[in-house]
Motif scaffolding. Structure first.
Motif, PDB file in Angstrom:
ATOM      1  N   UNK A  85       0.836  -1.202   0.000  1.00 17.48           N
ATOM      2  CA  UNK A  85       0.000   0.000   0.000  1.00 17.48           C
ATOM      3  C   UNK A  85       0.873   1.254   0.000  1.00 17.48           C
ATOM      4  N   UNK A  86       1.956   1.181  -0.777  1.00 13.33           N
ATOM      5  CA  UNK A  86       2.846   2.319  -0.924  1.00 13.33           C
ATOM      6  C   UNK A  86       2.340   3.208  -2.044  1.00 13.33           C
ATOM      7  N   UNK A  87       2.699   4.504  -1.962  1.00 12.59           N
ATOM      8  CA  UNK A  87       2.284   5.422  -3.018  1.00 12.59           C
ATOM      9  C   UNK A  87       3.049   5.165  -4.312  1.00 12.59           C
ATOM     10  N   UNK A 108      12.039  14.373   6.471  1.00  9.85           N
ATOM     11  CA  UNK A 108      12.306  15.705   7.019  1.00  9.85           C
ATOM     12  C   UNK A 108      13.146  15.604   8.278  1.00  9.85           C
ATOM     13  N   UNK A 109      12.907  14.580   9.076  1.00  6.83           N
ATOM     14  CA  UNK A 109      13.689  14.427  10.306  1.00  6.83           C
ATOM     15  C   UNK A 109      15.018  13.729  10.057  1.00  6.83           C
ATOM     16  N   UNK A 110      15.051  12.819   9.092  1.00  5.30           N
ATOM     17  CA  UNK A 110      16.263  12.022   8.867  1.00  5.30           C
ATOM     18  C   UNK A 110      17.332  12.802   8.128  1.00  5.30           C
ATOM     19  N   UNK A 127       8.196  14.349  -4.170  1.00  2.00           N
ATOM     20  CA  UNK A 127       7.095  14.031  -3.249  1.00  2.00           C
ATOM     21  C   UNK A 127       7.402  12.791  -2.394  1.00  2.00           C
ATOM     22  N   UNK A 128       8.563  12.687  -1.860  1.00  3.82           N
ATOM     23  CA  UNK A 128       8.932  11.515  -1.048  1.00  3.82           C
ATOM     24  C   UNK A 128       8.966  11.950   0.417  1.00  3.82           C
ATOM     25  N   UNK A 129       8.018  11.408   1.223  1.00  2.00           N
ATOM     26  CA  UNK A 129       7.952  11.706   2.651  1.00  2.00           C
ATOM     27  C   UNK A 129       8.563  10.575   3.491  1.00  2.00           C
ATOM     28  N   UNK A 130       8.504   9.355   2.980  1.00  2.00           N
ATOM     29  CA  UNK A 130       9.107   8.197   3.668  1.00  2.00           C
ATOM     30  C   UNK A 130       9.533   7.208   2.596  1.00  2.00           C
ATOM     31  N   UNK A 165       2.671  11.627   3.364  1.00  2.00           N
ATOM     32  CA  UNK A 165       2.805  11.679   4.823  1.00  2.00           C
ATOM     33  C   UNK A 165       3.892  10.695   5.246  1.00  2.00           C
ATOM     34  N   UNK A 166       4.488  10.979   6.416  1.00  2.00           N
ATOM     35  CA  UNK A 166       5.468  10.000   6.931  1.00  2.00           C
ATOM     36  C   UNK A 166       4.800   8.645   7.169  1.00  2.00           C
ATOM     37  N   UNK A 167       5.648   7.606   7.298  1.00  2.00           N
ATOM     38  CA  UNK A 167       5.109   6.260   7.521  1.00  2.00           C
ATOM     39  C   UNK A 167       6.109   5.464   8.354  1.00  2.00           C
TER      40      UNK A 167
END
Length: 800
Positions: A232-234, A316-318, A333-336, A359-361
């Protein structure tokens, strides 16, 4: 492939459900049995030990096989009592396996595991119970050695059936947990198992594709679509490094929409396969990494080569301290992201990457493991495709080399055929050019010796004899060379006839008698052939040549005072001819040289003994031409024995040709000789004139055909190699003209083949005579042709 956790199922179930699980394990063991040995142990094995099982379980089933192993155990729970003795099961024979229990509604704590270590530990705890039985502990130890992680397909099939039974149990007992307050649940079984089943299904599908297909592009495209859907990945992509982009290219129908591949920096690559959840998610197909973005990430590729799996829950955190890389990730558009390496033959081929775009995951451990397993199987598919591509390239290269080699062989064959044609023409020319002067040397010397015009002194007669013998020796050498050339070229034919072996032996000995006497060597004949059966079919001339070669060789290498013995006998349909001498013998290491062309045994022999080294080589070829073989046995200083085994040939219509003849024919007949060589013509004219024939010598073939109608000869003797109109044209004219059809034609040729296969006879000749001419043969053949023509036939042919 990772195994299942130590407890795949750990929960409280009704006794009936436990029995169903026991049946399921037994059915799985039976399904395995045709392909592999499956051992099933239950608590029933403890009845022979009279000892209790101190394992806090009351019932168990252990299945052990190489493809599939499992341990199912149960103990009673609740405030009342444990499982009654009746709950101990009894296995009934027959196609249906089931267990009877007096308390099927009782609850029990069930534990099911597929972990090899847990099963081995359980079997190890059973060993002390059988210490009084010496073989049982060893058997349990052997079972432990068979434990392996379960086959994925068998595990998936079993898990599906397990989920069905647990679902049925949950539906049939909705209040199970409230009825049994002491029930404990180790993990949410149904959801975990369903996820595991789905993973196994997808893995099996990928594995099947890898095993059954070499279309790598199709495998990779299908895999990214299915894996994206399962996670269920984008977005899910495959990133290839530049060193491997040439090995497997993306879909050629999809145009590149980013930096050209030839501009990629060394050590980097681009995205070659992609699957997206929705159209609003931007495409990153063919997007290449930017070199500066990896500065500060040490040993990135090395870590991936070692199997490192990267899980980034929030970019964003990493990557807060990597602005270049963070900017690149934001742009797409890569959040995770979750990254698994694709390692082929120890080298990092590419990356399998899952993207979460909005969104993060938090990536689960099972998702990491699953993506890693998919990457491992894709590596296998890539390796297979590369090997297949190499094989195809090698096949194409080999085919090209075969084509080139075939062309080379074709060219070489054409050159060889041309060379063979040139050689044949040269041999034919040399045969004519050498035999013609030898005809004069041998013929004229023989004529002078036989019919000398005037008195000859002893010295003159000796000189003539020497000239004649030298010509005969030279002719023998030429014949050996020409005969060997024809045999090796496959053009030699056998002129078969039936003759007396005894006469052949005697003639051969008589031919060499004078030579043996001059060397003080005794020639001995030992013929053991009854007179009634003294007929044999072979090529008489060639067989005599074999005997003369062997006898001459024996005389040559036998010192004075020695002896040479010629033996002959018949064994069924095989003639045995043996020549034994008391000569110098042949060393063992030199025997392989015996039948080779132009070979003598050593230099000392070449200095002392004359010869070209063709005699034995030709002898072997002639014997094998008859379908026979030759043996040799020799002792140095004592002599040698050569034995010829010669099978009888199929008889032909040919008859014996006498070696000496007298001219008793029609002496009144006229002969026309067509020969352009003056010396040969003079010799033939002298021989025929001395025999009483009227001879007219003509040089030119075209003039001869006109003169023949006027001269009315009985026999025409024509050389086949005439200038202008050759022998074939002369024969054709004589046979087609009514005025000359009755006369007889004798042709002079360098080689006279078998009468059954002679192109000269087919062209119109009545007989042929081989050069150099032997006087006796010439007179015999002319006399035979004269006798075959009746005066009435001649008169009818030449009458107006």
């Amino acid at each position: 492939m990772p195994s299942f956790p130590a407890s795949a199922v750990c929960r409280t179930l009704p006794g009936a459900t436990f029995n169903q699980l026991r049946d399921l394990l037994h059915q799985t063991a039976l399904a395995i049995a045709p392909q592999a040995t499956a051992t099933v142990l239950t608590e029933a094995v403890l009845s022979a030990t009279n000892r209790s099982l101190d394992l806090e379980v009351e019932q168990f089933v252990v299945v052990v096989s190489e493809p599939f192993s499992a341990l199912l155990s149960a103990k009673a729970v609740g405030p009342e009592s444990g499982l009654e003795p009746g709950l101990h099961s009894e296995l009934h024979s027959g196609p249906e396996l089931h267990y009877e229990s007096s308390t099927e509604s009782a609850a029990c704590e069930v534990n099911l595991t597929f972990e090899p270590a847990s099963i081995a530990e359980f079997l190890f705890q059973l060993r002390p119970l059988f210490s009084h039985q010496s073989d049982v502990p060893d058997t349990l130890g052997q079972l432990c050695q068979q434990l392996r992680p379960n086959d994925a397909k068998l595990q998936s099939e079993f898990t599906l059936q397990l989920v069905e039974r647990l679902a049925i149990a949950g539906t049939a007992n909705p209040g199970l947990n409230s009825d049994y307050p002491f029930v404990s649940v180790c993990q949410p079984v149904e959801e975990a198992l369903r996820q595991q089943v789905e993973q196994e299904r997808l893995l099996n599908q990928v594995i099947t594709q890898v095993r059954q297909s070499l279309e790598l592009s199709s495998i990779l495209e299908t895999a990214v679509q299915q894996v994206r859907h399962f996670l269920q990945a984008d977005r899910l992509v495959i990133y290839q490094f530049d060193a491997h982009l040439a090995a497997v290219r993306p879909n050629p129908q999809t145009p590149f929409d980013s930096e050209p591949l030839q501009h990629l920096q060394p050590g980097y690559g681009c995205i070659t396969y992609e699957a997206r959840a929705a159209a609003e998610i931007s495409s990153v197909l063919h997007v290449a990494e930017e070199e500066n973005c990896f500065v500060g990430i040490p040993n990135c590729q090395e870590k991936y080569c070692q199997g490192y799996t990267l899980a980034v829950n929030d970019v964003e955190a990493t990557y807060v301290i990597s602005p270049c890389l963070l900017k690149l990730l934001r742009r797409h558009q890569i959040q995770a992201k979750l990254v698994a390496p694709i390692v082929v033959q120890g080298e990092l081929w590419g990356l399998l990457i899952a993207h979460q775009c909005f969104a993060p995951r938090e990536w689960q451990e099972s998702e990491k493991t699953f993506l890693q397993r998919i990457a491992e199987h894709l590596a296998i598919a890539i390796d297979q495709a590369q090997l297949y591509a190499q094989v195809q390239q090698q096949k194409e290269t080999l085919e090209e080399r075969v084509i080139e080699r075939t062309q080379e062989l074709h060219d070489a064959l054409a050159v060889a055929q041309a060379a063979s044609q040139v050689r044949n023409e040269f041999v034919a020319t040399m045969s004519h050019e050498l035999r013609t002067p030898l005809t004069c040397v041998i013929g004229m010397s023989a004529t002078l010796l036989r019919w000398s015009f005037g008195h000859l002194s002893d010295r003159q007669r000796h000189y003539l004899q020497t000239i004649h013998d030298s010509g005969e020796h030279l002719l023998a050498l030429i014949n050996d060379i020409l005969d060997l050339s024809q045999v090796e070229a496959g053009k030699a034919t056998l002129n078969l006839s039936e003759f007396s072996l005894t006469n052949l032996v005697n003639q051969s000995l008589q031919t060499l008698q004078e030579k043996a006497e001059s060397n003080d060597i005794a020639l001995i004949s030992e013929v053991r052939i009854p007179a009634a059966g003294d007929r044999f079919t072979a090529d008489q001339r060639r067989l005599k040549q074999v005997l003369l070669n062997l006898l001459s060789n024996a005389i040559k290498f036998t010192p004075e005072g020695g002896q040479v013995t010629l033996r002959a006998w018949l064994e069924a349909e095989t003639a045995m001819l043996q020549v034994e001498d008391t000569g110098i013998g042949i060393p063992e290491h030199q025997r392989p040289l015996l039948f080779q062309k132009f070979q003598q045994l050593d230099t000392s022999y070449q200095r002392k003994y004359e010869g070209t080294g063709l005699g034995l080589a030709l002898t072997k070829q002639l014997v094998e031409l008859h379908g026979g073989w030759i043996d040799v046995d020799s002792t140095v200083g004592m002599g040698s024995v050569f034995t010829v085994h010669l099978p009888a040939q199929q008889p032909s219509a040919a008859t014996d040709v006498p070696t000496t003849h007298s001219s008793q024919g029609n002496l009144q007949g006229r002969i026309v000789l067509i020969e352009n060589h003056e010396e040969s013509a003079m010799l033939i004219c002298d021989l025929l004139t001395a025999a009483g024939y009227q001879v007219v010598w003509l040089v030119d073939g075209s003039t001869a055909v006109k003169q023949i109608e006027i001269l009315h000869p009985v026999v025409v003797v024509a050389d086949m190699q005439l200038p202008g109109m050759d022998g074939y044209e002369v024969m054709h004219y004589l046979r087609t003209s009514p005025a000359t059809q009755a006369l007889k034609i004798l042709v002079l040729t360098n080689h006279c083949p078998d009468k059954t296969d002679s192109h000269y006879l087919e062209a119109g000749a009545d007989d042929c005579l081989e050069k150099p001419i032997e006087p006796e043969q010439l007179l015999y053949k002319v006399a035979t042709l004269m006798d075959s023509v009746t005066p009435a036939a001649l008169e009818a042919a030449y009458s107006p």
